[in-house]
Design a protein around this motif. Sequence first.
Motif, PDB file in Angstrom:
ATOM      1  N   ASP A  57     -27.832 -20.658 -11.006  1.00 11.61           N
ATOM      2  CA  ASP A  57     -27.678 -20.117  -9.658  1.00 11.61           C
ATOM      3  C   ASP A  57     -26.560 -20.820  -8.896  1.00 11.61           C
ATOM      4  O   ASP A  57     -25.753 -20.174  -8.220  1.00 11.61           O
ATOM      5  CB  ASP A  57     -28.985 -20.252  -8.874  1.00 11.61           C
ATOM      6  CG  ASP A  57     -30.051 -19.277  -9.343  1.00 11.61           C
ATOM      7  OD1 ASP A  57     -29.728 -18.411 -10.185  1.00 11.61           O
ATOM      8  OD2 ASP A  57     -31.201 -19.382  -8.867  1.00 11.61           O
ATOM      9  N   PRO A 113     -28.651 -10.542  -7.347  1.00 13.40           N
ATOM     10  CA  PRO A 113     -29.954 -11.124  -7.705  1.00 13.40           C
ATOM     11  C   PRO A 113     -30.823 -11.242  -6.451  1.00 13.40           C
ATOM     12  O   PRO A 113     -30.397 -11.824  -5.454  1.00 13.40           O
ATOM     13  CB  PRO A 113     -29.580 -12.515  -8.251  1.00 13.40           C
ATOM     14  CG  PRO A 113     -28.109 -12.470  -8.519  1.00 13.40           C
ATOM     15  CD  PRO A 113     -27.539 -11.465  -7.578  1.00 13.40           C
ATOM     16  N   ASN A 114     -32.016 -10.691  -6.504  1.00 13.61           N
ATOM     17  CA  ASN A 114     -32.863 -10.642  -5.309  1.00 13.61           C
ATOM     18  C   ASN A 114     -33.141 -12.014  -4.705  1.00 13.61           C
ATOM     19  O   ASN A 114     -33.181 -12.166  -3.487  1.00 13.61           O
ATOM     20  CB  ASN A 114     -34.191  -9.947  -5.639  1.00 13.61           C
ATOM     21  CG  ASN A 114     -34.021  -8.456  -5.844  1.00 13.61           C
ATOM     22  OD1 ASN A 114     -33.140  -7.835  -5.259  1.00 13.61           O
ATOM     23  ND2 ASN A 114     -34.856  -7.874  -6.686  1.00 13.61           N
ATOM     24  N   HIS A 115     -33.322 -13.011  -5.567  1.00 13.94           N
ATOM     25  CA  HIS A 115     -33.693 -14.331  -5.057  1.00 13.94           C
ATOM     26  C   HIS A 115     -32.504 -15.083  -4.439  1.00 13.94           C
ATOM     27  O   HIS A 115     -32.684 -16.155  -3.849  1.00 13.94           O
ATOM     28  CB  HIS A 115     -34.316 -15.180  -6.175  1.00 13.94           C
ATOM     29  CG  HIS A 115     -33.377 -15.543  -7.276  1.00 13.94           C
ATOM     30  ND1 HIS A 115     -32.856 -14.618  -8.163  1.00 13.94           N
ATOM     31  CD2 HIS A 115     -32.847 -16.749  -7.639  1.00 13.94           C
ATOM     32  CE1 HIS A 115     -32.070 -15.225  -9.027  1.00 13.94           C
ATOM     33  NE2 HIS A 115     -32.037 -16.507  -8.725  1.00 13.94           N
ATOM     34  N   LEU A 116     -31.287 -14.493  -4.551  1.00 10.25           N
ATOM     35  CA  LEU A 116     -30.098 -15.151  -3.995  1.00 10.25           C
ATOM     36  C   LEU A 116     -29.471 -14.362  -2.840  1.00 10.25           C
ATOM     37  O   LEU A 116     -28.395 -14.709  -2.367  1.00 10.25           O
ATOM     38  CB  LEU A 116     -29.040 -15.339  -5.095  1.00 10.25           C
ATOM     39  CG  LEU A 116     -29.407 -16.279  -6.239  1.00 10.25           C
ATOM     40  CD1 LEU A 116     -28.299 -16.318  -7.274  1.00 10.25           C
ATOM     41  CD2 LEU A 116     -29.688 -17.697  -5.724  1.00 10.25           C
ATOM     42  N   LYS A 118     -30.121 -14.120   0.325  1.00 11.16           N
ATOM     43  CA  LYS A 118     -29.864 -14.888   1.552  1.00 11.16           C
ATOM     44  C   LYS A 118     -28.590 -15.708   1.426  1.00 11.16           C
ATOM     45  O   LYS A 118     -27.736 -15.700   2.327  1.00 11.16           O
ATOM     46  CB  LYS A 118     -31.051 -15.805   1.860  1.00 11.16           C
ATOM     47  CG  LYS A 118     -30.885 -16.597   3.150  1.00 11.16           C
ATOM     48  CD  LYS A 118     -32.109 -17.469   3.429  1.00 11.16           C
ATOM     49  CE  LYS A 118     -31.914 -18.276   4.702  1.00 11.16           C
ATOM     50  NZ  LYS A 118     -33.101 -19.142   4.993  1.00 11.16           N
TER      51      LYS A 118
END
Length: 204
Positions: A57, A113-116, A118
């Motif tokens: 990431d 990527p959904n978790h990134l 923000k």
Amino acid sequence: MIILKKEEKTKLTKEKIINAAVTEFGTNGYGKASINNICNENKIAKGLIYHNFKNKDEIYLTCVKMVFSKIKSFIKEKYTKTNLNDYFDIRIKFFKNNPMYSYIFFDVILNPPNHLIKEITNIKKDFDDMNKEIYKKCIFELKLRDSVNIDEALEYYDIIGNTFNIYFQKKTSMNSNFKELINEHELKLSKIIDLMLYGIADKE
């Protein structure tokens, strides 16, 4: 023999890793990219990567930040008018000359990527603000309807832009040829902005 200082050596190592990562993410996107590929295809020790970056990431976000910084600088250097056609020509030229940056850019826009999200939103902010400023300057060149003010025009721009990208995000899952999708995105984005500004009806 030239002996590099520790700081210089670390900088060169990071640059080598990032250049390799740009190729990896630019070829496979975030989802299919891997640290193993970066290591194996560029003869970089995995321990060296984890010494400089926490994980995949962090490497990806570093690449994303670099890509958005470069395209922003390129546009600022080349775009000197208030003509949106010129702006899109400059974008297309940048993407054509930098295919790996292009794929990372559109991977972020169309398949983030959904978790990134923000972190990506924060990275994109300066670029998004520049686009709004370009659009705003173009609006000042137009005679708006009496019922439309600048703030409403900018809000409409946001709505159209977000809706347009959602439309293409759906197409991403159905189209395996990402290069074709990128070309279609840029051509249709130019047209949709033109239609938004000047309408679809031919008033006599």
